[in-house]
Design an enzyme around this catalytic site. Structure first.
Site, short mmCIF file in Angstrom:
data_model
loop_
_atom_site.label_atom_id
_atom_site.label_comp_id
_atom_site.label_asym_id
_atom_site.label_seq_id
_atom_site.Cartn_x
_atom_site.Cartn_y
_atom_site.Cartn_z
N LEU A 1 -0.53 -3.73 12.69
CA LEU A 1 -0.10 -2.16 13.80
C LEU A 1 -0.78 -1.04 13.54
CD1 LEU A 1 3.83 -2.48 12.60
CD2 LEU A 1 2.56 -4.20 14.13
N TYR B 1 -3.09 1.23 -5.65
CA TYR B 1 -2.27 1.93 -4.75
C TYR B 1 -1.37 2.77 -4.99
CZ TYR B 1 -3.32 -1.93 -0.87
OH TYR B 1 -4.38 -2.03 0.33
N TRP C 1 1.04 -1.24 -0.27
CA TRP C 1 0.11 0.10 0.03
C TRP C 1 0.89 1.22 -0.03
CZ3 TRP C 1 -3.62 1.88 5.31
CH2 TRP C 1 -3.78 3.07 4.55
N ARG C 2 1.73 1.25 0.69
CA ARG C 2 2.60 2.83 0.28
C ARG C 2 3.97 2.63 0.22
NH1 ARG C 2 0.71 4.54 6.24
NH2 ARG C 2 -0.25 2.74 7.11
N HIS D 1 -11.70 -5.83 -3.83
CA HIS D 1 -10.94 -4.60 -2.63
C HIS D 1 -12.01 -3.94 -2.11
CE1 HIS D 1 -6.87 -2.15 -2.30
NE2 HIS D 1 -8.14 -2.23 -1.12
N ASP E 1 1.17 -8.42 -1.27
CA ASP E 1 0.05 -7.64 -1.40
C ASP E 1 -0.18 -6.53 -2.06
OD1 ASP E 1 -3.19 -8.37 -1.18
OD2 ASP E 1 -2.65 -6.54 0.24
N1 LIG Z 1 -7.88 -4.33 2.16
C1 LIG Z 1 -7.74 -3.26 2.33
O1 LIG Z 1 -8.50 -2.82 2.44
C2 LIG Z 1 -6.36 -2.75 2.94
C3 LIG Z 1 -6.09 -1.06 3.61
C4 LIG Z 1 -4.56 -1.27 3.79
C5 LIG Z 1 -3.82 -1.92 4.14
N2 LIG Z 1 -4.02 -3.06 3.16
C6 LIG Z 1 -2.62 -3.86 3.49
O2 LIG Z 1 -2.33 -4.10 4.23
C7 LIG Z 1 -0.77 -3.56 4.04
C8 LIG Z 1 -0.36 -3.04 5.29
O3 LIG Z 1 -1.38 -2.05 5.46
P1 LIG Z 1 -0.50 -0.63 6.69
O4 LIG Z 1 0.35 -1.11 6.00
O5 LIG Z 1 -1.20 0.00 7.42
O6 LIG Z 1 0.00 -1.76 7.66
P2 LIG Z 1 0.44 -1.65 8.96
O7 LIG Z 1 1.63 -2.59 8.85
O8 LIG Z 1 -0.11 -1.59 10.28
O9 LIG Z 1 1.14 -0.32 9.02
C9 LIG Z 1 2.54 0.47 8.74
C10 LIG Z 1 2.61 1.51 9.16
O10 LIG Z 1 3.16 1.56 10.73
C11 LIG Z 1 4.64 2.30 10.61
N3 LIG Z 1 5.30 1.50 11.51
C12 LIG Z 1 5.39 0.03 10.99
N4 LIG Z 1 6.46 -0.32 12.18
C13 LIG Z 1 6.41 0.86 13.07
C14 LIG Z 1 7.92 1.00 14.18
N5 LIG Z 1 8.48 0.17 14.61
N6 LIG Z 1 7.76 2.32 14.77
C15 LIG Z 1 6.67 3.07 14.11
N7 LIG Z 1 6.42 3.17 12.47
C16 LIG Z 1 6.06 1.82 12.26
C17 LIG Z 1 5.12 2.46 8.65
O11 LIG Z 1 6.08 2.91 8.69
P3 LIG Z 1 7.20 2.90 8.15
O12 LIG Z 1 7.36 2.35 6.96
O13 LIG Z 1 8.20 4.39 8.35
O14 LIG Z 1 7.89 1.71 9.21
C18 LIG Z 1 4.47 2.25 8.06
O15 LIG Z 1 3.67 3.69 8.65
C19 LIG Z 1 -0.97 -2.73 3.37
O16 LIG Z 1 0.26 -2.98 2.19
C20 LIG Z 1 -1.89 -3.78 1.87
O17 LIG Z 1 -1.27 -4.38 1.76
C21 LIG Z 1 -5.33 -3.39 2.94
#
Ligand SMILES: NC(=O)c1ccc[n+]([C@@H]2O[C@H](COP(=O)([O-])OP(=O)(O)OC[C@H]3O[C@@H](n4cnc5c(N)ncnc54)[C@H](OP(=O)(O)O)[C@@H]3O)[C@@H](O)[C@H]2O)c1
Length: 301
Positions: free
Chosen positions: A208, A52, A21-22, A124, A47
């Site tokens: 997270l 995205y 996503w990011r 989605h 994924d």
């Molecule tokens: N189906 C849907 O509607 C949907 C919606 C959203 C997401 N998704 C899927 O889920 C995946 C993960 O979502 P997500 O990116 O929101 O997951 P996440 O792992 O909950 O959050 C990632 C974010 O947390 C930060 N982070 C992680 N570890 C950290 C730490 N120790 N300290 C500070 N910040 C930290 C990361 O920053 P850094 O990059 O700086 O580490 C990043 O901005 C997406 O890539 C996508 O594949 C699906």
């Protein structure tokens, strides 16, 4: 890393997945390093989604495009991953799961990803206009024509999932809800039960809570009392297991009753490694219920 089956299939995937996503703003070199690092740690389920990159300079399709560039640099890489993408969000409509749109979206994803097929194609978000039978016809043909090996859904209720499944010739092998210690609706809204019933894998997005469970930084949408209780419970478990907050948050998602595969979204290499180590942390039942009770604000009855 331990592996698990991707739903009722015999496809083996790491118990933690890597999400894109990011990812759209990554340089090609960084993108390549992130994907290789995830694969090195056995996070072989990758994924992504066509949307995205939308709203960023990369634009709609940007994350798939970048991943496609990574794949085109090393022809062996595609076979090392279980590639999942999604379609059906198209701003400002905002959703389109009509037959014609999904067939075209699938082809566009394949061309951006520079591959002949994906392992998993997911709708989605539920389209509230197009009949389920028509959406199913698209997924049936996507599998029949070899564009995706399997199909799944994301952000669907159980009733929506059942309605779609009723018209499908193939099983929905994955469900993708938001699920974390801070968003526990999935524990009681029937999604995990449906997964238990059908053996679908649950791909937990934002495990997270977008990083808040690691930083402990409250955001406007958070209930301060609940947030404080959850961070406190995570900190206690982090001390007990000599782990980081994010590792405990991932261990929580994995401990659920169904086959839950958290999808992490960090863009930092060292955090991919840290997340991978969470696969070895096993919360006991009391640990787990501490986090459930912190979310509920009361003890279990
Ligand atoms: N189906 C849907 O509607 C949907 C919606 C959203 C997401 N998704 C899927 O889920 C995946 C993960 O979502 P997500 O990116 O929101 O997951 P996440 O792992 O909950 O959050 C990632 C974010 O947390 C930060 N982070 C992680 N570890 C950290 C730490 N120790 N300290 C500070 N910040 C930290 C990361 O920053 P850094 O990059 O700086 O580490 C990043 O901005 C997406 O890539 C996508 O594949 C699906």
């Amino acid at each position: 890393m331990k592996t698990t089956n991707l739903g009722p299939t015999d496809i083996k995937v790491g118990v933690i997945a890597y999400g894109n996503w990011r990812f759209a703003g990554s340089s090609l070199e960084d993108a390549d390093t992130k994907i290789r690092t995830a694969l090195d740690y056995s996070m072989n389920l990758i994924d992504t989604a066509d949307i995205y990159g939308f709203g960023e300079p990369a634009g709609f399709g940007g994350a798939e495009e970048r991943l496609g560039e990574v794949l085109s640099m090393d022809k062996g890489l595609r076979d090392q991953m279980i590639l999942a993408t999604k379609g059906g969000i198209i701003p400002p409509r905002p959703y389109d799961s009509s037959y014609d749109y999904l067939m075209e979206a699938m082809d566009n994803s394949l061309s951006r990803l520079r591959t002949d097929y994906v392992d998993l194609y997911q709708i989605h978000r539920p389209d509230l206009i197009v009949p389920w039978a028509e959406q199913a016809r698209a997924l049936n043909d996507i599998v029949k024509f070899g564009k995706a090996r399997h199909v799944g859904v994301s952000n669907f209720t159980v009733a929506q999932t059942r309605a779609l499944q009723a018209h499908l010739d193939v099983p929905l092998i994955t469900l993708q809800p938001e699920f974390s210690a801070l968003e526990q609706s999935t524990l009681t809204d029937g999604i995990l039960d449906y997964a238990g019933e059908t053996d679908a894998a649950v791909l937990a997005w934002s495990p997270l809570a977008g990083g808040r469970l690691a930083t402990g930084k409250l955001e406007t949408q958070d209930d301060p009392d609940m947030f404080g209780r959850i961070i406190n419970a995570i900190d206690n478990l982090a001390e007990k297991h000599a782990a980081s907050r994010s590792q405990i948050a991932l261990a929580f998602a994995r401990r659920a009753q169904a086959n839950v595969i958290p999808i992490i979204g960090t863009q930092k290499i060292e955090r991919i490694a840290e997340a991978a180590a969470a696969a070895d942390i096993e919360l006991d039942a009391r640990d787990y219920y501490d986090l459930v009770e912190a979310y509920r604000g009361v003890g279990m009855p």
